[in-house]
Design an enzyme around this catalytic site. Structure first.
Site, PDB file in Angstrom:
ATOM      1  N   GLU A  67       9.854   1.623  10.361  1.00  0.00           N
ATOM      2  CA  GLU A  67      10.909   2.605  10.067  1.00  0.00           C
ATOM      3  C   GLU A  67      10.233   3.961  10.168  1.00  0.00           C
ATOM      4  O   GLU A  67       9.485   4.350   9.269  1.00  0.00           O
ATOM      5  CB  GLU A  67      11.476   2.394   8.658  1.00  0.00           C
ATOM      6  CG  GLU A  67      12.320   1.149   8.520  1.00  0.00           C
ATOM      7  CD  GLU A  67      13.668   1.244   9.217  1.00  0.00           C
ATOM      8  OE1 GLU A  67      14.043   2.345   9.667  1.00  0.00           O
ATOM      9  OE2 GLU A  67      14.333   0.207   9.343  1.00  0.00           O
ATOM     10  N   CYS A 109      13.944  11.192   5.900  1.00  0.00           N
ATOM     11  CA  CYS A 109      13.854  10.721   7.287  1.00  0.00           C
ATOM     12  C   CYS A 109      15.141  10.988   8.052  1.00  0.00           C
ATOM     13  O   CYS A 109      15.122  11.239   9.252  1.00  0.00           O
ATOM     14  CB  CYS A 109      13.495   9.248   7.328  1.00  0.00           C
ATOM     15  SG  CYS A 109      14.602   8.221   6.349  1.00  0.00           S
ATOM     16  N   GLY A 166       7.028   5.315   7.743  1.00  0.00           N
ATOM     17  CA  GLY A 166       6.221   6.534   7.752  1.00  0.00           C
ATOM     18  C   GLY A 166       6.456   7.296   9.041  1.00  0.00           C
ATOM     19  O   GLY A 166       7.496   7.139   9.679  1.00  0.00           O
ATOM     20  N   GLY A 167       5.489   8.086   9.427  1.00  0.00           N
ATOM     21  CA  GLY A 167       5.651   8.947  10.589  1.00  0.00           C
ATOM     22  C   GLY A 167       5.444   8.212  11.907  1.00  0.00           C
ATOM     23  O   GLY A 167       4.819   7.144  11.955  1.00  0.00           O
ATOM     24  N   THR A 219       1.663   7.636  12.998  1.00  0.00           N
ATOM     25  CA  THR A 219       1.033   6.526  12.268  1.00  0.00           C
ATOM     26  C   THR A 219       1.664   5.205  12.684  1.00  0.00           C
ATOM     27  O   THR A 219       0.971   4.189  12.801  1.00  0.00           O
ATOM     28  CB  THR A 219       1.198   6.701  10.739  1.00  0.00           C
ATOM     29  OG1 THR A 219       1.059   8.073  10.403  1.00  0.00           O
ATOM     30  CG2 THR A 219       0.176   5.901   9.984  1.00  0.00           C
ATOM     31  N   GLY A 220       2.965   5.207  12.905  1.00  0.00           N
ATOM     32  CA  GLY A 220       3.658   3.989  13.316  1.00  0.00           C
ATOM     33  C   GLY A 220       3.077   3.429  14.615  1.00  0.00           C
ATOM     34  O   GLY A 220       2.917   2.211  14.760  1.00  0.00           O
ATOM     35  N   GLU A 233       9.490  16.256  14.247  1.00  0.00           N
ATOM     36  CA  GLU A 233       9.996  16.182  12.874  1.00  0.00           C
ATOM     37  C   GLU A 233       9.144  17.104  11.993  1.00  0.00           C
ATOM     38  O   GLU A 233       7.985  16.796  11.708  1.00  0.00           O
ATOM     39  CB  GLU A 233       9.869  14.732  12.405  1.00  0.00           C
ATOM     40  CG  GLU A 233      10.556  14.445  11.113  1.00  0.00           C
ATOM     41  CD  GLU A 233      10.250  13.044  10.616  1.00  0.00           C
ATOM     42  OE1 GLU A 233       9.121  12.563  10.782  1.00  0.00           O
ATOM     43  OE2 GLU A 233      11.165  12.430  10.043  1.00  0.00           O
ATOM     44  N   GLU A 253      -0.747   7.473  -0.680  1.00  0.00           N
ATOM     45  CA  GLU A 253      -1.815   7.790  -1.637  1.00  0.00           C
ATOM     46  C   GLU A 253      -1.419   8.869  -2.635  1.00  0.00           C
ATOM     47  O   GLU A 253      -1.963   8.942  -3.729  1.00  0.00           O
ATOM     48  CB  GLU A 253      -3.101   8.191  -0.899  1.00  0.00           C
ATOM     49  CG  GLU A 253      -2.965   9.258   0.162  1.00  0.00           C
ATOM     50  CD  GLU A 253      -2.655   8.688   1.546  1.00  0.00           C
ATOM     51  OE1 GLU A 253      -1.830   7.749   1.638  1.00  0.00           O
ATOM     52  OE2 GLU A 253      -3.216   9.194   2.532  1.00  0.00           O
ATOM     53  N   LYS A 258       0.883  -1.170   0.000  1.00  0.00           N
ATOM     54  CA  LYS A 258       0.000   0.000   0.000  1.00  0.00           C
ATOM     55  C   LYS A 258       0.920   1.219   0.000  1.00  0.00           C
ATOM     56  O   LYS A 258       1.412   1.650   1.046  1.00  0.00           O
ATOM     57  CB  LYS A 258      -0.882  -0.021   1.245  1.00  0.00           C
ATOM     58  CG  LYS A 258      -2.208   0.700   1.123  1.00  0.00           C
ATOM     59  CD  LYS A 258      -2.124   2.182   0.880  1.00  0.00           C
ATOM     60  CE  LYS A 258      -1.715   2.994   2.078  1.00  0.00           C
ATOM     61  NZ  LYS A 258      -1.514   4.439   1.706  1.00  0.00           N
TER      62      LYS A 258
HETATM   63  P1  NAD Z   1       2.583   8.844   7.160  1.00  0.00           P
HETATM   64  O1  NAD Z   1       2.815   8.173   8.461  1.00  0.00           O
HETATM   65  O2  NAD Z   1       1.591   9.935   7.088  1.00  0.00           O
HETATM   66  O3  NAD Z   1       2.095   7.777   6.064  1.00  0.00           O
HETATM   67  C1  NAD Z   1       2.880   6.657   5.746  1.00  0.00           C
HETATM   68  C2  NAD Z   1       1.983   5.590   5.139  1.00  0.00           C
HETATM   69  O4  NAD Z   1       1.063   5.130   6.125  1.00  0.00           O
HETATM   70  C3  NAD Z   1       1.135   6.082   3.959  1.00  0.00           C
HETATM   71  O5  NAD Z   1       1.082   5.072   2.987  1.00  0.00           O
HETATM   72  C4  NAD Z   1      -0.223   6.273   4.604  1.00  0.00           C
HETATM   73  O6  NAD Z   1      -1.300   6.177   3.697  1.00  0.00           O
HETATM   74  C5  NAD Z   1      -0.243   5.117   5.588  1.00  0.00           C
HETATM   75  N1  NAD Z   1      -1.198   5.223   6.703  1.00  0.00           N
HETATM   76  C6  NAD Z   1      -1.731   6.327   7.264  1.00  0.00           C
HETATM   77  N2  NAD Z   1      -2.578   5.984   8.255  1.00  0.00           N
HETATM   78  C7  NAD Z   1      -2.576   4.630   8.330  1.00  0.00           C
HETATM   79  C8  NAD Z   1      -3.244   3.676   9.148  1.00  0.00           C
HETATM   80  N3  NAD Z   1      -4.093   4.036  10.110  1.00  0.00           N
HETATM   81  N4  NAD Z   1      -2.996   2.376   8.960  1.00  0.00           N
HETATM   82  C9  NAD Z   1      -2.139   1.972   7.997  1.00  0.00           C
HETATM   83  N5  NAD Z   1      -1.482   2.825   7.169  1.00  0.00           N
HETATM   84  C10 NAD Z   1      -1.692   4.144   7.345  1.00  0.00           C
HETATM   85  O7  NAD Z   1       4.001   9.281   6.639  1.00  0.00           O
HETATM   86  P2  NAD Z   1       4.324  10.141   5.352  1.00  0.00           P
HETATM   87  O8  NAD Z   1       3.923  11.530   5.640  1.00  0.00           O
HETATM   88  O9  NAD Z   1       3.796   9.447   4.139  1.00  0.00           O
HETATM   89  O10 NAD Z   1       5.924   9.996   5.279  1.00  0.00           O
HETATM   90  C11 NAD Z   1       6.788  10.793   5.988  1.00  0.00           C
HETATM   91  C12 NAD Z   1       7.306  10.056   7.211  1.00  0.00           C
HETATM   92  O11 NAD Z   1       7.983   8.868   6.821  1.00  0.00           O
HETATM   93  C13 NAD Z   1       8.329  10.878   7.968  1.00  0.00           C
HETATM   94  O12 NAD Z   1       8.045  10.795   9.337  1.00  0.00           O
HETATM   95  C14 NAD Z   1       9.647  10.182   7.647  1.00  0.00           C
HETATM   96  O13 NAD Z   1      10.649  10.359   8.615  1.00  0.00           O
HETATM   97  C15 NAD Z   1       9.213   8.766   7.547  1.00  0.00           C
HETATM   98  N6  NAD Z   1      10.209   7.978   6.813  1.00  0.00           N
HETATM   99  C16 NAD Z   1      11.044   7.155   7.516  1.00  0.00           C
HETATM  100  C17 NAD Z   1      12.037   6.422   6.853  1.00  0.00           C
HETATM  101  C18 NAD Z   1      12.992   5.531   7.601  1.00  0.00           C
HETATM  102  O14 NAD Z   1      13.773   4.836   6.972  1.00  0.00           O
HETATM  103  N7  NAD Z   1      12.993   5.510   8.911  1.00  0.00           N
HETATM  104  C19 NAD Z   1      12.149   6.532   5.472  1.00  0.00           C
HETATM  105  C20 NAD Z   1      11.284   7.377   4.787  1.00  0.00           C
HETATM  106  C21 NAD Z   1      10.310   8.089   5.472  1.00  0.00           C
END
Ligand code: NAD
Length: 498
Positions: free
Chosen positions: A252, A286, A230-231, A234-235, A387, A180, A177
């Site tokens: 991550e 990130c 991701g963030g 959300t994580g 962040e 979006e 997934k």
């Molecule tokens: P985000 O957390 O908003 O979204 C990440 C993903 O999670 C998207 O695909 C989103 O649709 C999905 N998502 C959102 N809500 C969800 C839910 N309830 N259940 C399942 N999936 C859900 O992050 P973003 O804004 O897309 O990306 C930026 C973040 O990613 C930053 O915090 C960045 O540091 C992090 N990031 C980390 C690394 C790493 O290696 N540690 C690498 C790249 C990005």
């Protein structure tokens, strides 16, 4: 909105969302329409999970010998190299990232498939000495099963590749997934996997939002592992949802990465890398060096030079060859970044440059934000703690080595950090004390597919890349075989006449 987009890849077939919903993907540099994709709902995600489950349980991929799975990944790498320009352009259109950066991403992505392709063929179990000649005891590695993969928009295909390549190497099946806002290269990758003959149901794709298409991947009992990038917020949601079925979880998450500069550093190299650390891809990285931690005795001169050069950074769209960095991903994200800067200033930080969108008609339709430097910050300010994920660097100062380390470690995150000094002993001492998953000495940002990537603290759970990255997609199983079973005599057999 509905039309006929069919970008869901489920069990080897391209399908529209069951609801018929679609989403328009627009280039963040100029708002131009890039693509129209299916907007999957829960029911679509559940169908994709069912396809991945059936494919895994059938053994269609897991039973392929590991070296052959590895060969397949090498073909994927070759296919990506052949179509480098097409993939790079698609990535740039979705993200607004400069084409030159997307091309480098494609090289990294191909290298990732190569790395796991070679690793898959080399893997062997290990014998365990049971101390009994009648026993054969060994550790083997088996695929975890069905993997849910959820990825962000900043490095869309790179982050997906870090999951897809080891999962396929291990013999898993998956549902991806992507974010979006940036699905295009995930769609192209599924087409490539299909063209190369990956069996139906092994790779599945749902394009859509996290709440609808993503959540089932962390909740559904038929998913064995969820790997999320991701963030932090959300994580936490993903980890909590995964707890319901005790899935394997790989996270991550973000970073608030310190870039520590001592007075004895190579001044010009340190300034130059501080710019790269903070402003490449407009800070939407990130591992961005968003916290400059600089020794007090050189701070004024260092920050003056940083500001001078930050003010000269040229902004532009992905195909503008003169541009040095691009737009932010969306209007909402730009507003979030701007709010952090404004709050910082309200709390007493000094705005040295940036802090606004650039002026000029060429920027009107994109989500640009000027490279921003804030000094005189305090450690508790939200712009120092959270962040911001934009082109914003804060400046903190220190007097002693201990103070530098304490400042650099004062974060809930722990993804990456750097130390700049020409004193080799100090470099090693400080690097050893930084509580971050990657520490650069006199550099910033490079990574290697053969070296693990992952965060300390709340930057993550588990590691990607390197041999450990493959192990995340495997279950280590101890197989203990007694080839000469005996009656133990431990318990009296009361049913038997003596
Ligand atoms: P985000 O957390 O908003 O979204 C990440 C993903 O999670 C998207 O695909 C989103 O649709 C999905 N998502 C959102 N809500 C969800 C839910 N309830 N259940 C399942 N999936 C859900 O992050 P973003 O804004 O897309 O990306 C930026 C973040 O990613 C930053 O915090 C960045 O540091 C992090 N990031 C980390 C690394 C790493 O290696 N540690 C690498 C790249 C990005």
């Amino acid at each position: 909105m509905t039309n006929t987009a069919s970008t869901l890849f489920i069990n080897g077939a391209w399908e529209p969302a069951a609801s018929g919903a679609v989403r328009e993907i627009r280039n963040p540099a100029d708002g131009q329409l890039v693509a129209t994709v299916s907007e999957a709902g829960r029911e679509d995600a559940e169908r994709a999970i069912a396809a991945a489950r059936t494919a895994f349980d059938s053994g269609v991929w897991a039973s392929v010998p590991a070296p052959e799975r590895g060969d397949f990944l090498l073909k994927v790498a070759a296919g990506l190299r052949e179509r480098r320009e097409e993939f790079a352009r698609a990535e740039s259109l979705d993200t607004g990232k400069r084409l030159v950066e997307s091309r480098l991403d494609m090289d990294d992505i191909a290298a990732c498939f190569d790395y796991f392709g070679k690793l898959a063929g080399q893997q062997a179990g290990r014998m365990v000495d049971a101390g009994d000649p009648a026993v054969v005891s060994r550790i083997v590695h088996e695929p975890v099963g069905v993997c849910g993969m959820i990825t962000p928009w900043n490095y869309p295909l790179l982050q997906a590749a870090w999951k897809i390549a080891p999962a396929l190497a291990a013999g898993c099946t998956f549902v991806l997934k992507p974010a979006e806002l940036t699905p295009s290269t995930a769609i192209l990758t599924m087409q490539l996997l299909q063209d190369l003959g990956l069996p139906d149901g092994v790779a599945n794709l749902v394009t859509g939002t996290g709440a609808e298409a993503g959540a089932p991947l962390s909740e559904h009992p038929d998913v064995d592992l969820v790997s999320f990038t991701g963030g932090l917020v959300t994580g936490r949601v993903v980890a909590a949802a995964a707890a319901g079925t005790v899935k394997k979880v790989a996270l991550e998450l973000g970073g608030k990465n310190p870039n520590v500069v001592f007075a004895d550093a190579d001044f010009d190299a340190a300034v130059d890398n501080a710019l790269n650390a903070a402003f490449v891809h407009s800070g939407q990285v990130c591992s961005a060096g968003a916290r400059l931690v600089v020794e007090e005795s050189i701070a004024e001169r260092f920050v003056d030079e940083l500001v001078r050069r930050a003010e000269g950074i040229r902004l532009g769209g992905p195909f503008d060859e003169a541009a040095e960095t691009g737009p932010l991903i969306s209007a909402a994200h730009r507003e979030k970044v701007d709010n952090y800067v404004r709050r910082g200033v309200q709390e007493g930080a000094r705005l040295r440059c940036g802090g606004a969108a650039p002026e000029g008609a060429e920027y009107d339709d994109g989500f640009y934000y000027l490279p921003t430097v804030l000094d005189r910050v305090e450690r508790g300010m939200s712009v120092v703690v959270d962040e911001a994920f934009g082109p914003v660097v804060t400046v903190e100062t220190f007097r002693t080595e201990d103070e530098a380390v304490a400042t650099a470690n004062d974060t809930v995150y722990g993804l990456a950090g750097a130390v700049w000094t020409q004193d080799a002993g100090k470099a090693q001492r400080v690097a050893g004390r930084l509580r971050h998953g990657t520490v650069w000495i006199n550099d910033f940002h490079p990574y290697l597919p053969q070296a693990e990537w992952g965060g300390f603290g709340q930057s993550g759970v588990g590691r990607e890349l390197g041999p450990t990255g493959l192990a995340e997609y495997q279950e280590a199983k101890h197989i203990y075989q007694n080839t000469s079973p005996q009656v133990t005599g431990w318990f009296a057999d009361h049913g038997k006449e003596s």
